[in-house]
Design an enzyme around this catalytic site. Structure first.
Site: not given
Ligand code: HSE
Length: 434
Positions: A107, A138, A189, A192, A207, A306
């Protein structure tokens, strides 16, 4: 007719998503062959750490020399799941130059340099697909690029970051503060170790740029997207939202202006009514609400991140790109023919929820109301109550406005801050989705 000669696939990156892509390519090989019309063969996996044990992947496929892998000259499809700008950008360009189509989940790169990548794909007569770059599993990019290609999209509003939705959902359901909810997201988890990209809205903004470009057939870059993170959202904001029958979400909102002459793209926390479909999106799920002229309102919902969900989107693109290759065709490329300008946040028309700490004495309400009027902002509701902490001669004043340009609303707040009787602006939040 089934082709027996396999289509050759190179995988760039073998982390959480890449390893899942490789696994499904092996376990579902027969189904993929039937769906594509030819077998697909993984012929190389470029990684940074070759010594890492990768279950289910033939060690002979592992290489640290991604460029050499791409320059073999016989690769049909390159799957890029490295992420980041470089070396991904150079490698994708090399892939096109060497005759491969590309499936990417990147992205950040698409938001920053999508136009150049599309141009390279077109120049070499190849595909660039990136369903996995937005909202994980999605189906959203293809429905917007293809299923809605005959319609006119006017507005897109979505929750496109799972980490921040998890945090906000925890704050809403448990009354926790931001830090406490972030700590839980980290322990589970979802967040990060360095959560900046998620909580400051950079991930959602990338996005948003990609979706805005597709929705409005124009070029929208990351820098065009107004961005506010959600680290300042407090438990008392949630309490205010609840009093209004709302919750708080980090939203990506893309809009075509009423006159159709420009578009806006923004990411920020906002109150939305509990009756809005996006309000019921819980935990780390994503959902995107699309308003199109003929189709009406559509909602796309599911896991937005994921390994497995993202691999699902990558593999869907792999099948599509392979089918195109066999048909000696390419799928849709960039559509930016409208060339609409992207307006700044000041032009966005929205509503504000403003919470002020004020002196509790005659004339204060009139003074505050006058400030709104002077900036051309109409007040919808006002609620005043004594401060819950019992501070004498002070009150909390909560003002919800009617719709007005963001520039007028922020000008109002600036002027309110200068009033002697306004002791502080406790919170400002936009109200959306009504
Ligand atoms: N870190 C993003 C989220 C996922 O928490 O949706 C990857 O874009």
């Amino acid at each position: 007719m089934m082709r027996t000669r396999p289509l050759k696939v190179a995988l760039l990156g073998c982390g959480v998503v890449g390893s899942e892509v490789a696994r499904i390519m092996t376990t579902h090989a027969d189904d993929l062959t039937q769906r594509i019309g030819a077998p697909v063969e993984l012929v190389g996996v470029a990684v940074r750490r070759p010594s890492k044990v990768r279950e289910g992947i033939d060690p002979a496929l592992i290489t640290t020399d991604a460029t050499a892998l791409l320059k073999r000259g016989d690769i049909d499809v390159v799957i890029e799941v490295i992420g980041g700008i470089e070396p991904a950008r150079s490698l994708i360009t090399t892939a096109f130059e060497n005759g491969a189509s590309v499936v990417s989940a990147n992205k950040a790169l698409l938001a920053e340099d999508g136009a150049a990548l599309h141009a390279a794909a077109e120049q070499h007569g190849r595909d660039l697909y990136y369903e996995a770059a937005v909202a994980g599993a999605i189906p959203l990019v293809r429905p917007m690029r293809e299923s809605l290609a005959g319609d006119k999209i006017n507005r897109v509003m979505g929750i496109v970051n799972g980490t921040t939705n998890f945090i906000l959902d925890k704050m809403d359901s448990t009354g926790a503060g931001y830090q406490e909810a972030l700590d839980e997201a980290t322990a589970l988890g979802y967040a990060e170790a360095d959560p900046t990209a998620d909580v400051e809205g950079y991930d959602a903004a990338a996005k948003a740029a990609i979706l805005a470009g597709i929705a409005f057939h124009t070029r929208v870059r990351l820098d065009d997207v107004y961005r506010e993170g959600m680290t300042e959202v407090s438990a008392s904001d949630f309490a205010s939202a609840k009093r209004m029958g709302c919750t708080i979400k980090l939203l990506a909102i893309l809009e075509r202006a009423a006159d159709g002459a420009s578009v806006t793209a923004r990411v920020h926390p906002a109150m939305i009514p509990l009756t809005h479909p996006l309000a019921s999106v819980r935990e780390a799920y994503n959902a995107v609400f699309v308003e199109a002229e003929a189709a009406g309102r559509l909602m796309f919902y599911g896991p937005g991140a994921g390994g497995s969900p993202t691999a699902s989107a990558v593999l869907g693109d792999l099948v599509a790109v392979c089918r195109n290759k066999l048909a000696e065709a390419t799928g849709p490329g960039e559509s930016a023919y409208t060339q609409l300008p992207v307006s700044t946040m000041g032009d966005v028309v929205t509503r504000y929820h403003i919470s002020l700490d004020v002196a509790d004495k005659p004339g204060v309400l009139a003074q505050v109301a006058t400030t709104f009027a002077e900036h051309g902002v109409s007040i919808d509701t006002v609620r005043q109550q004594g401060r819950p902490d019992g501070v004498g001669n002070e009150a909390s004043l909560v003002v919800v406005t009617h719709r007005a340009p963001d520039a007028a609303l922020s000008g109002t707040v600036e002027a309110l801050r200068k009033l002697d009787t306004v002791r502080g602006v406790a919170s400002i939040m936009r109200v959306e989705g009504e």
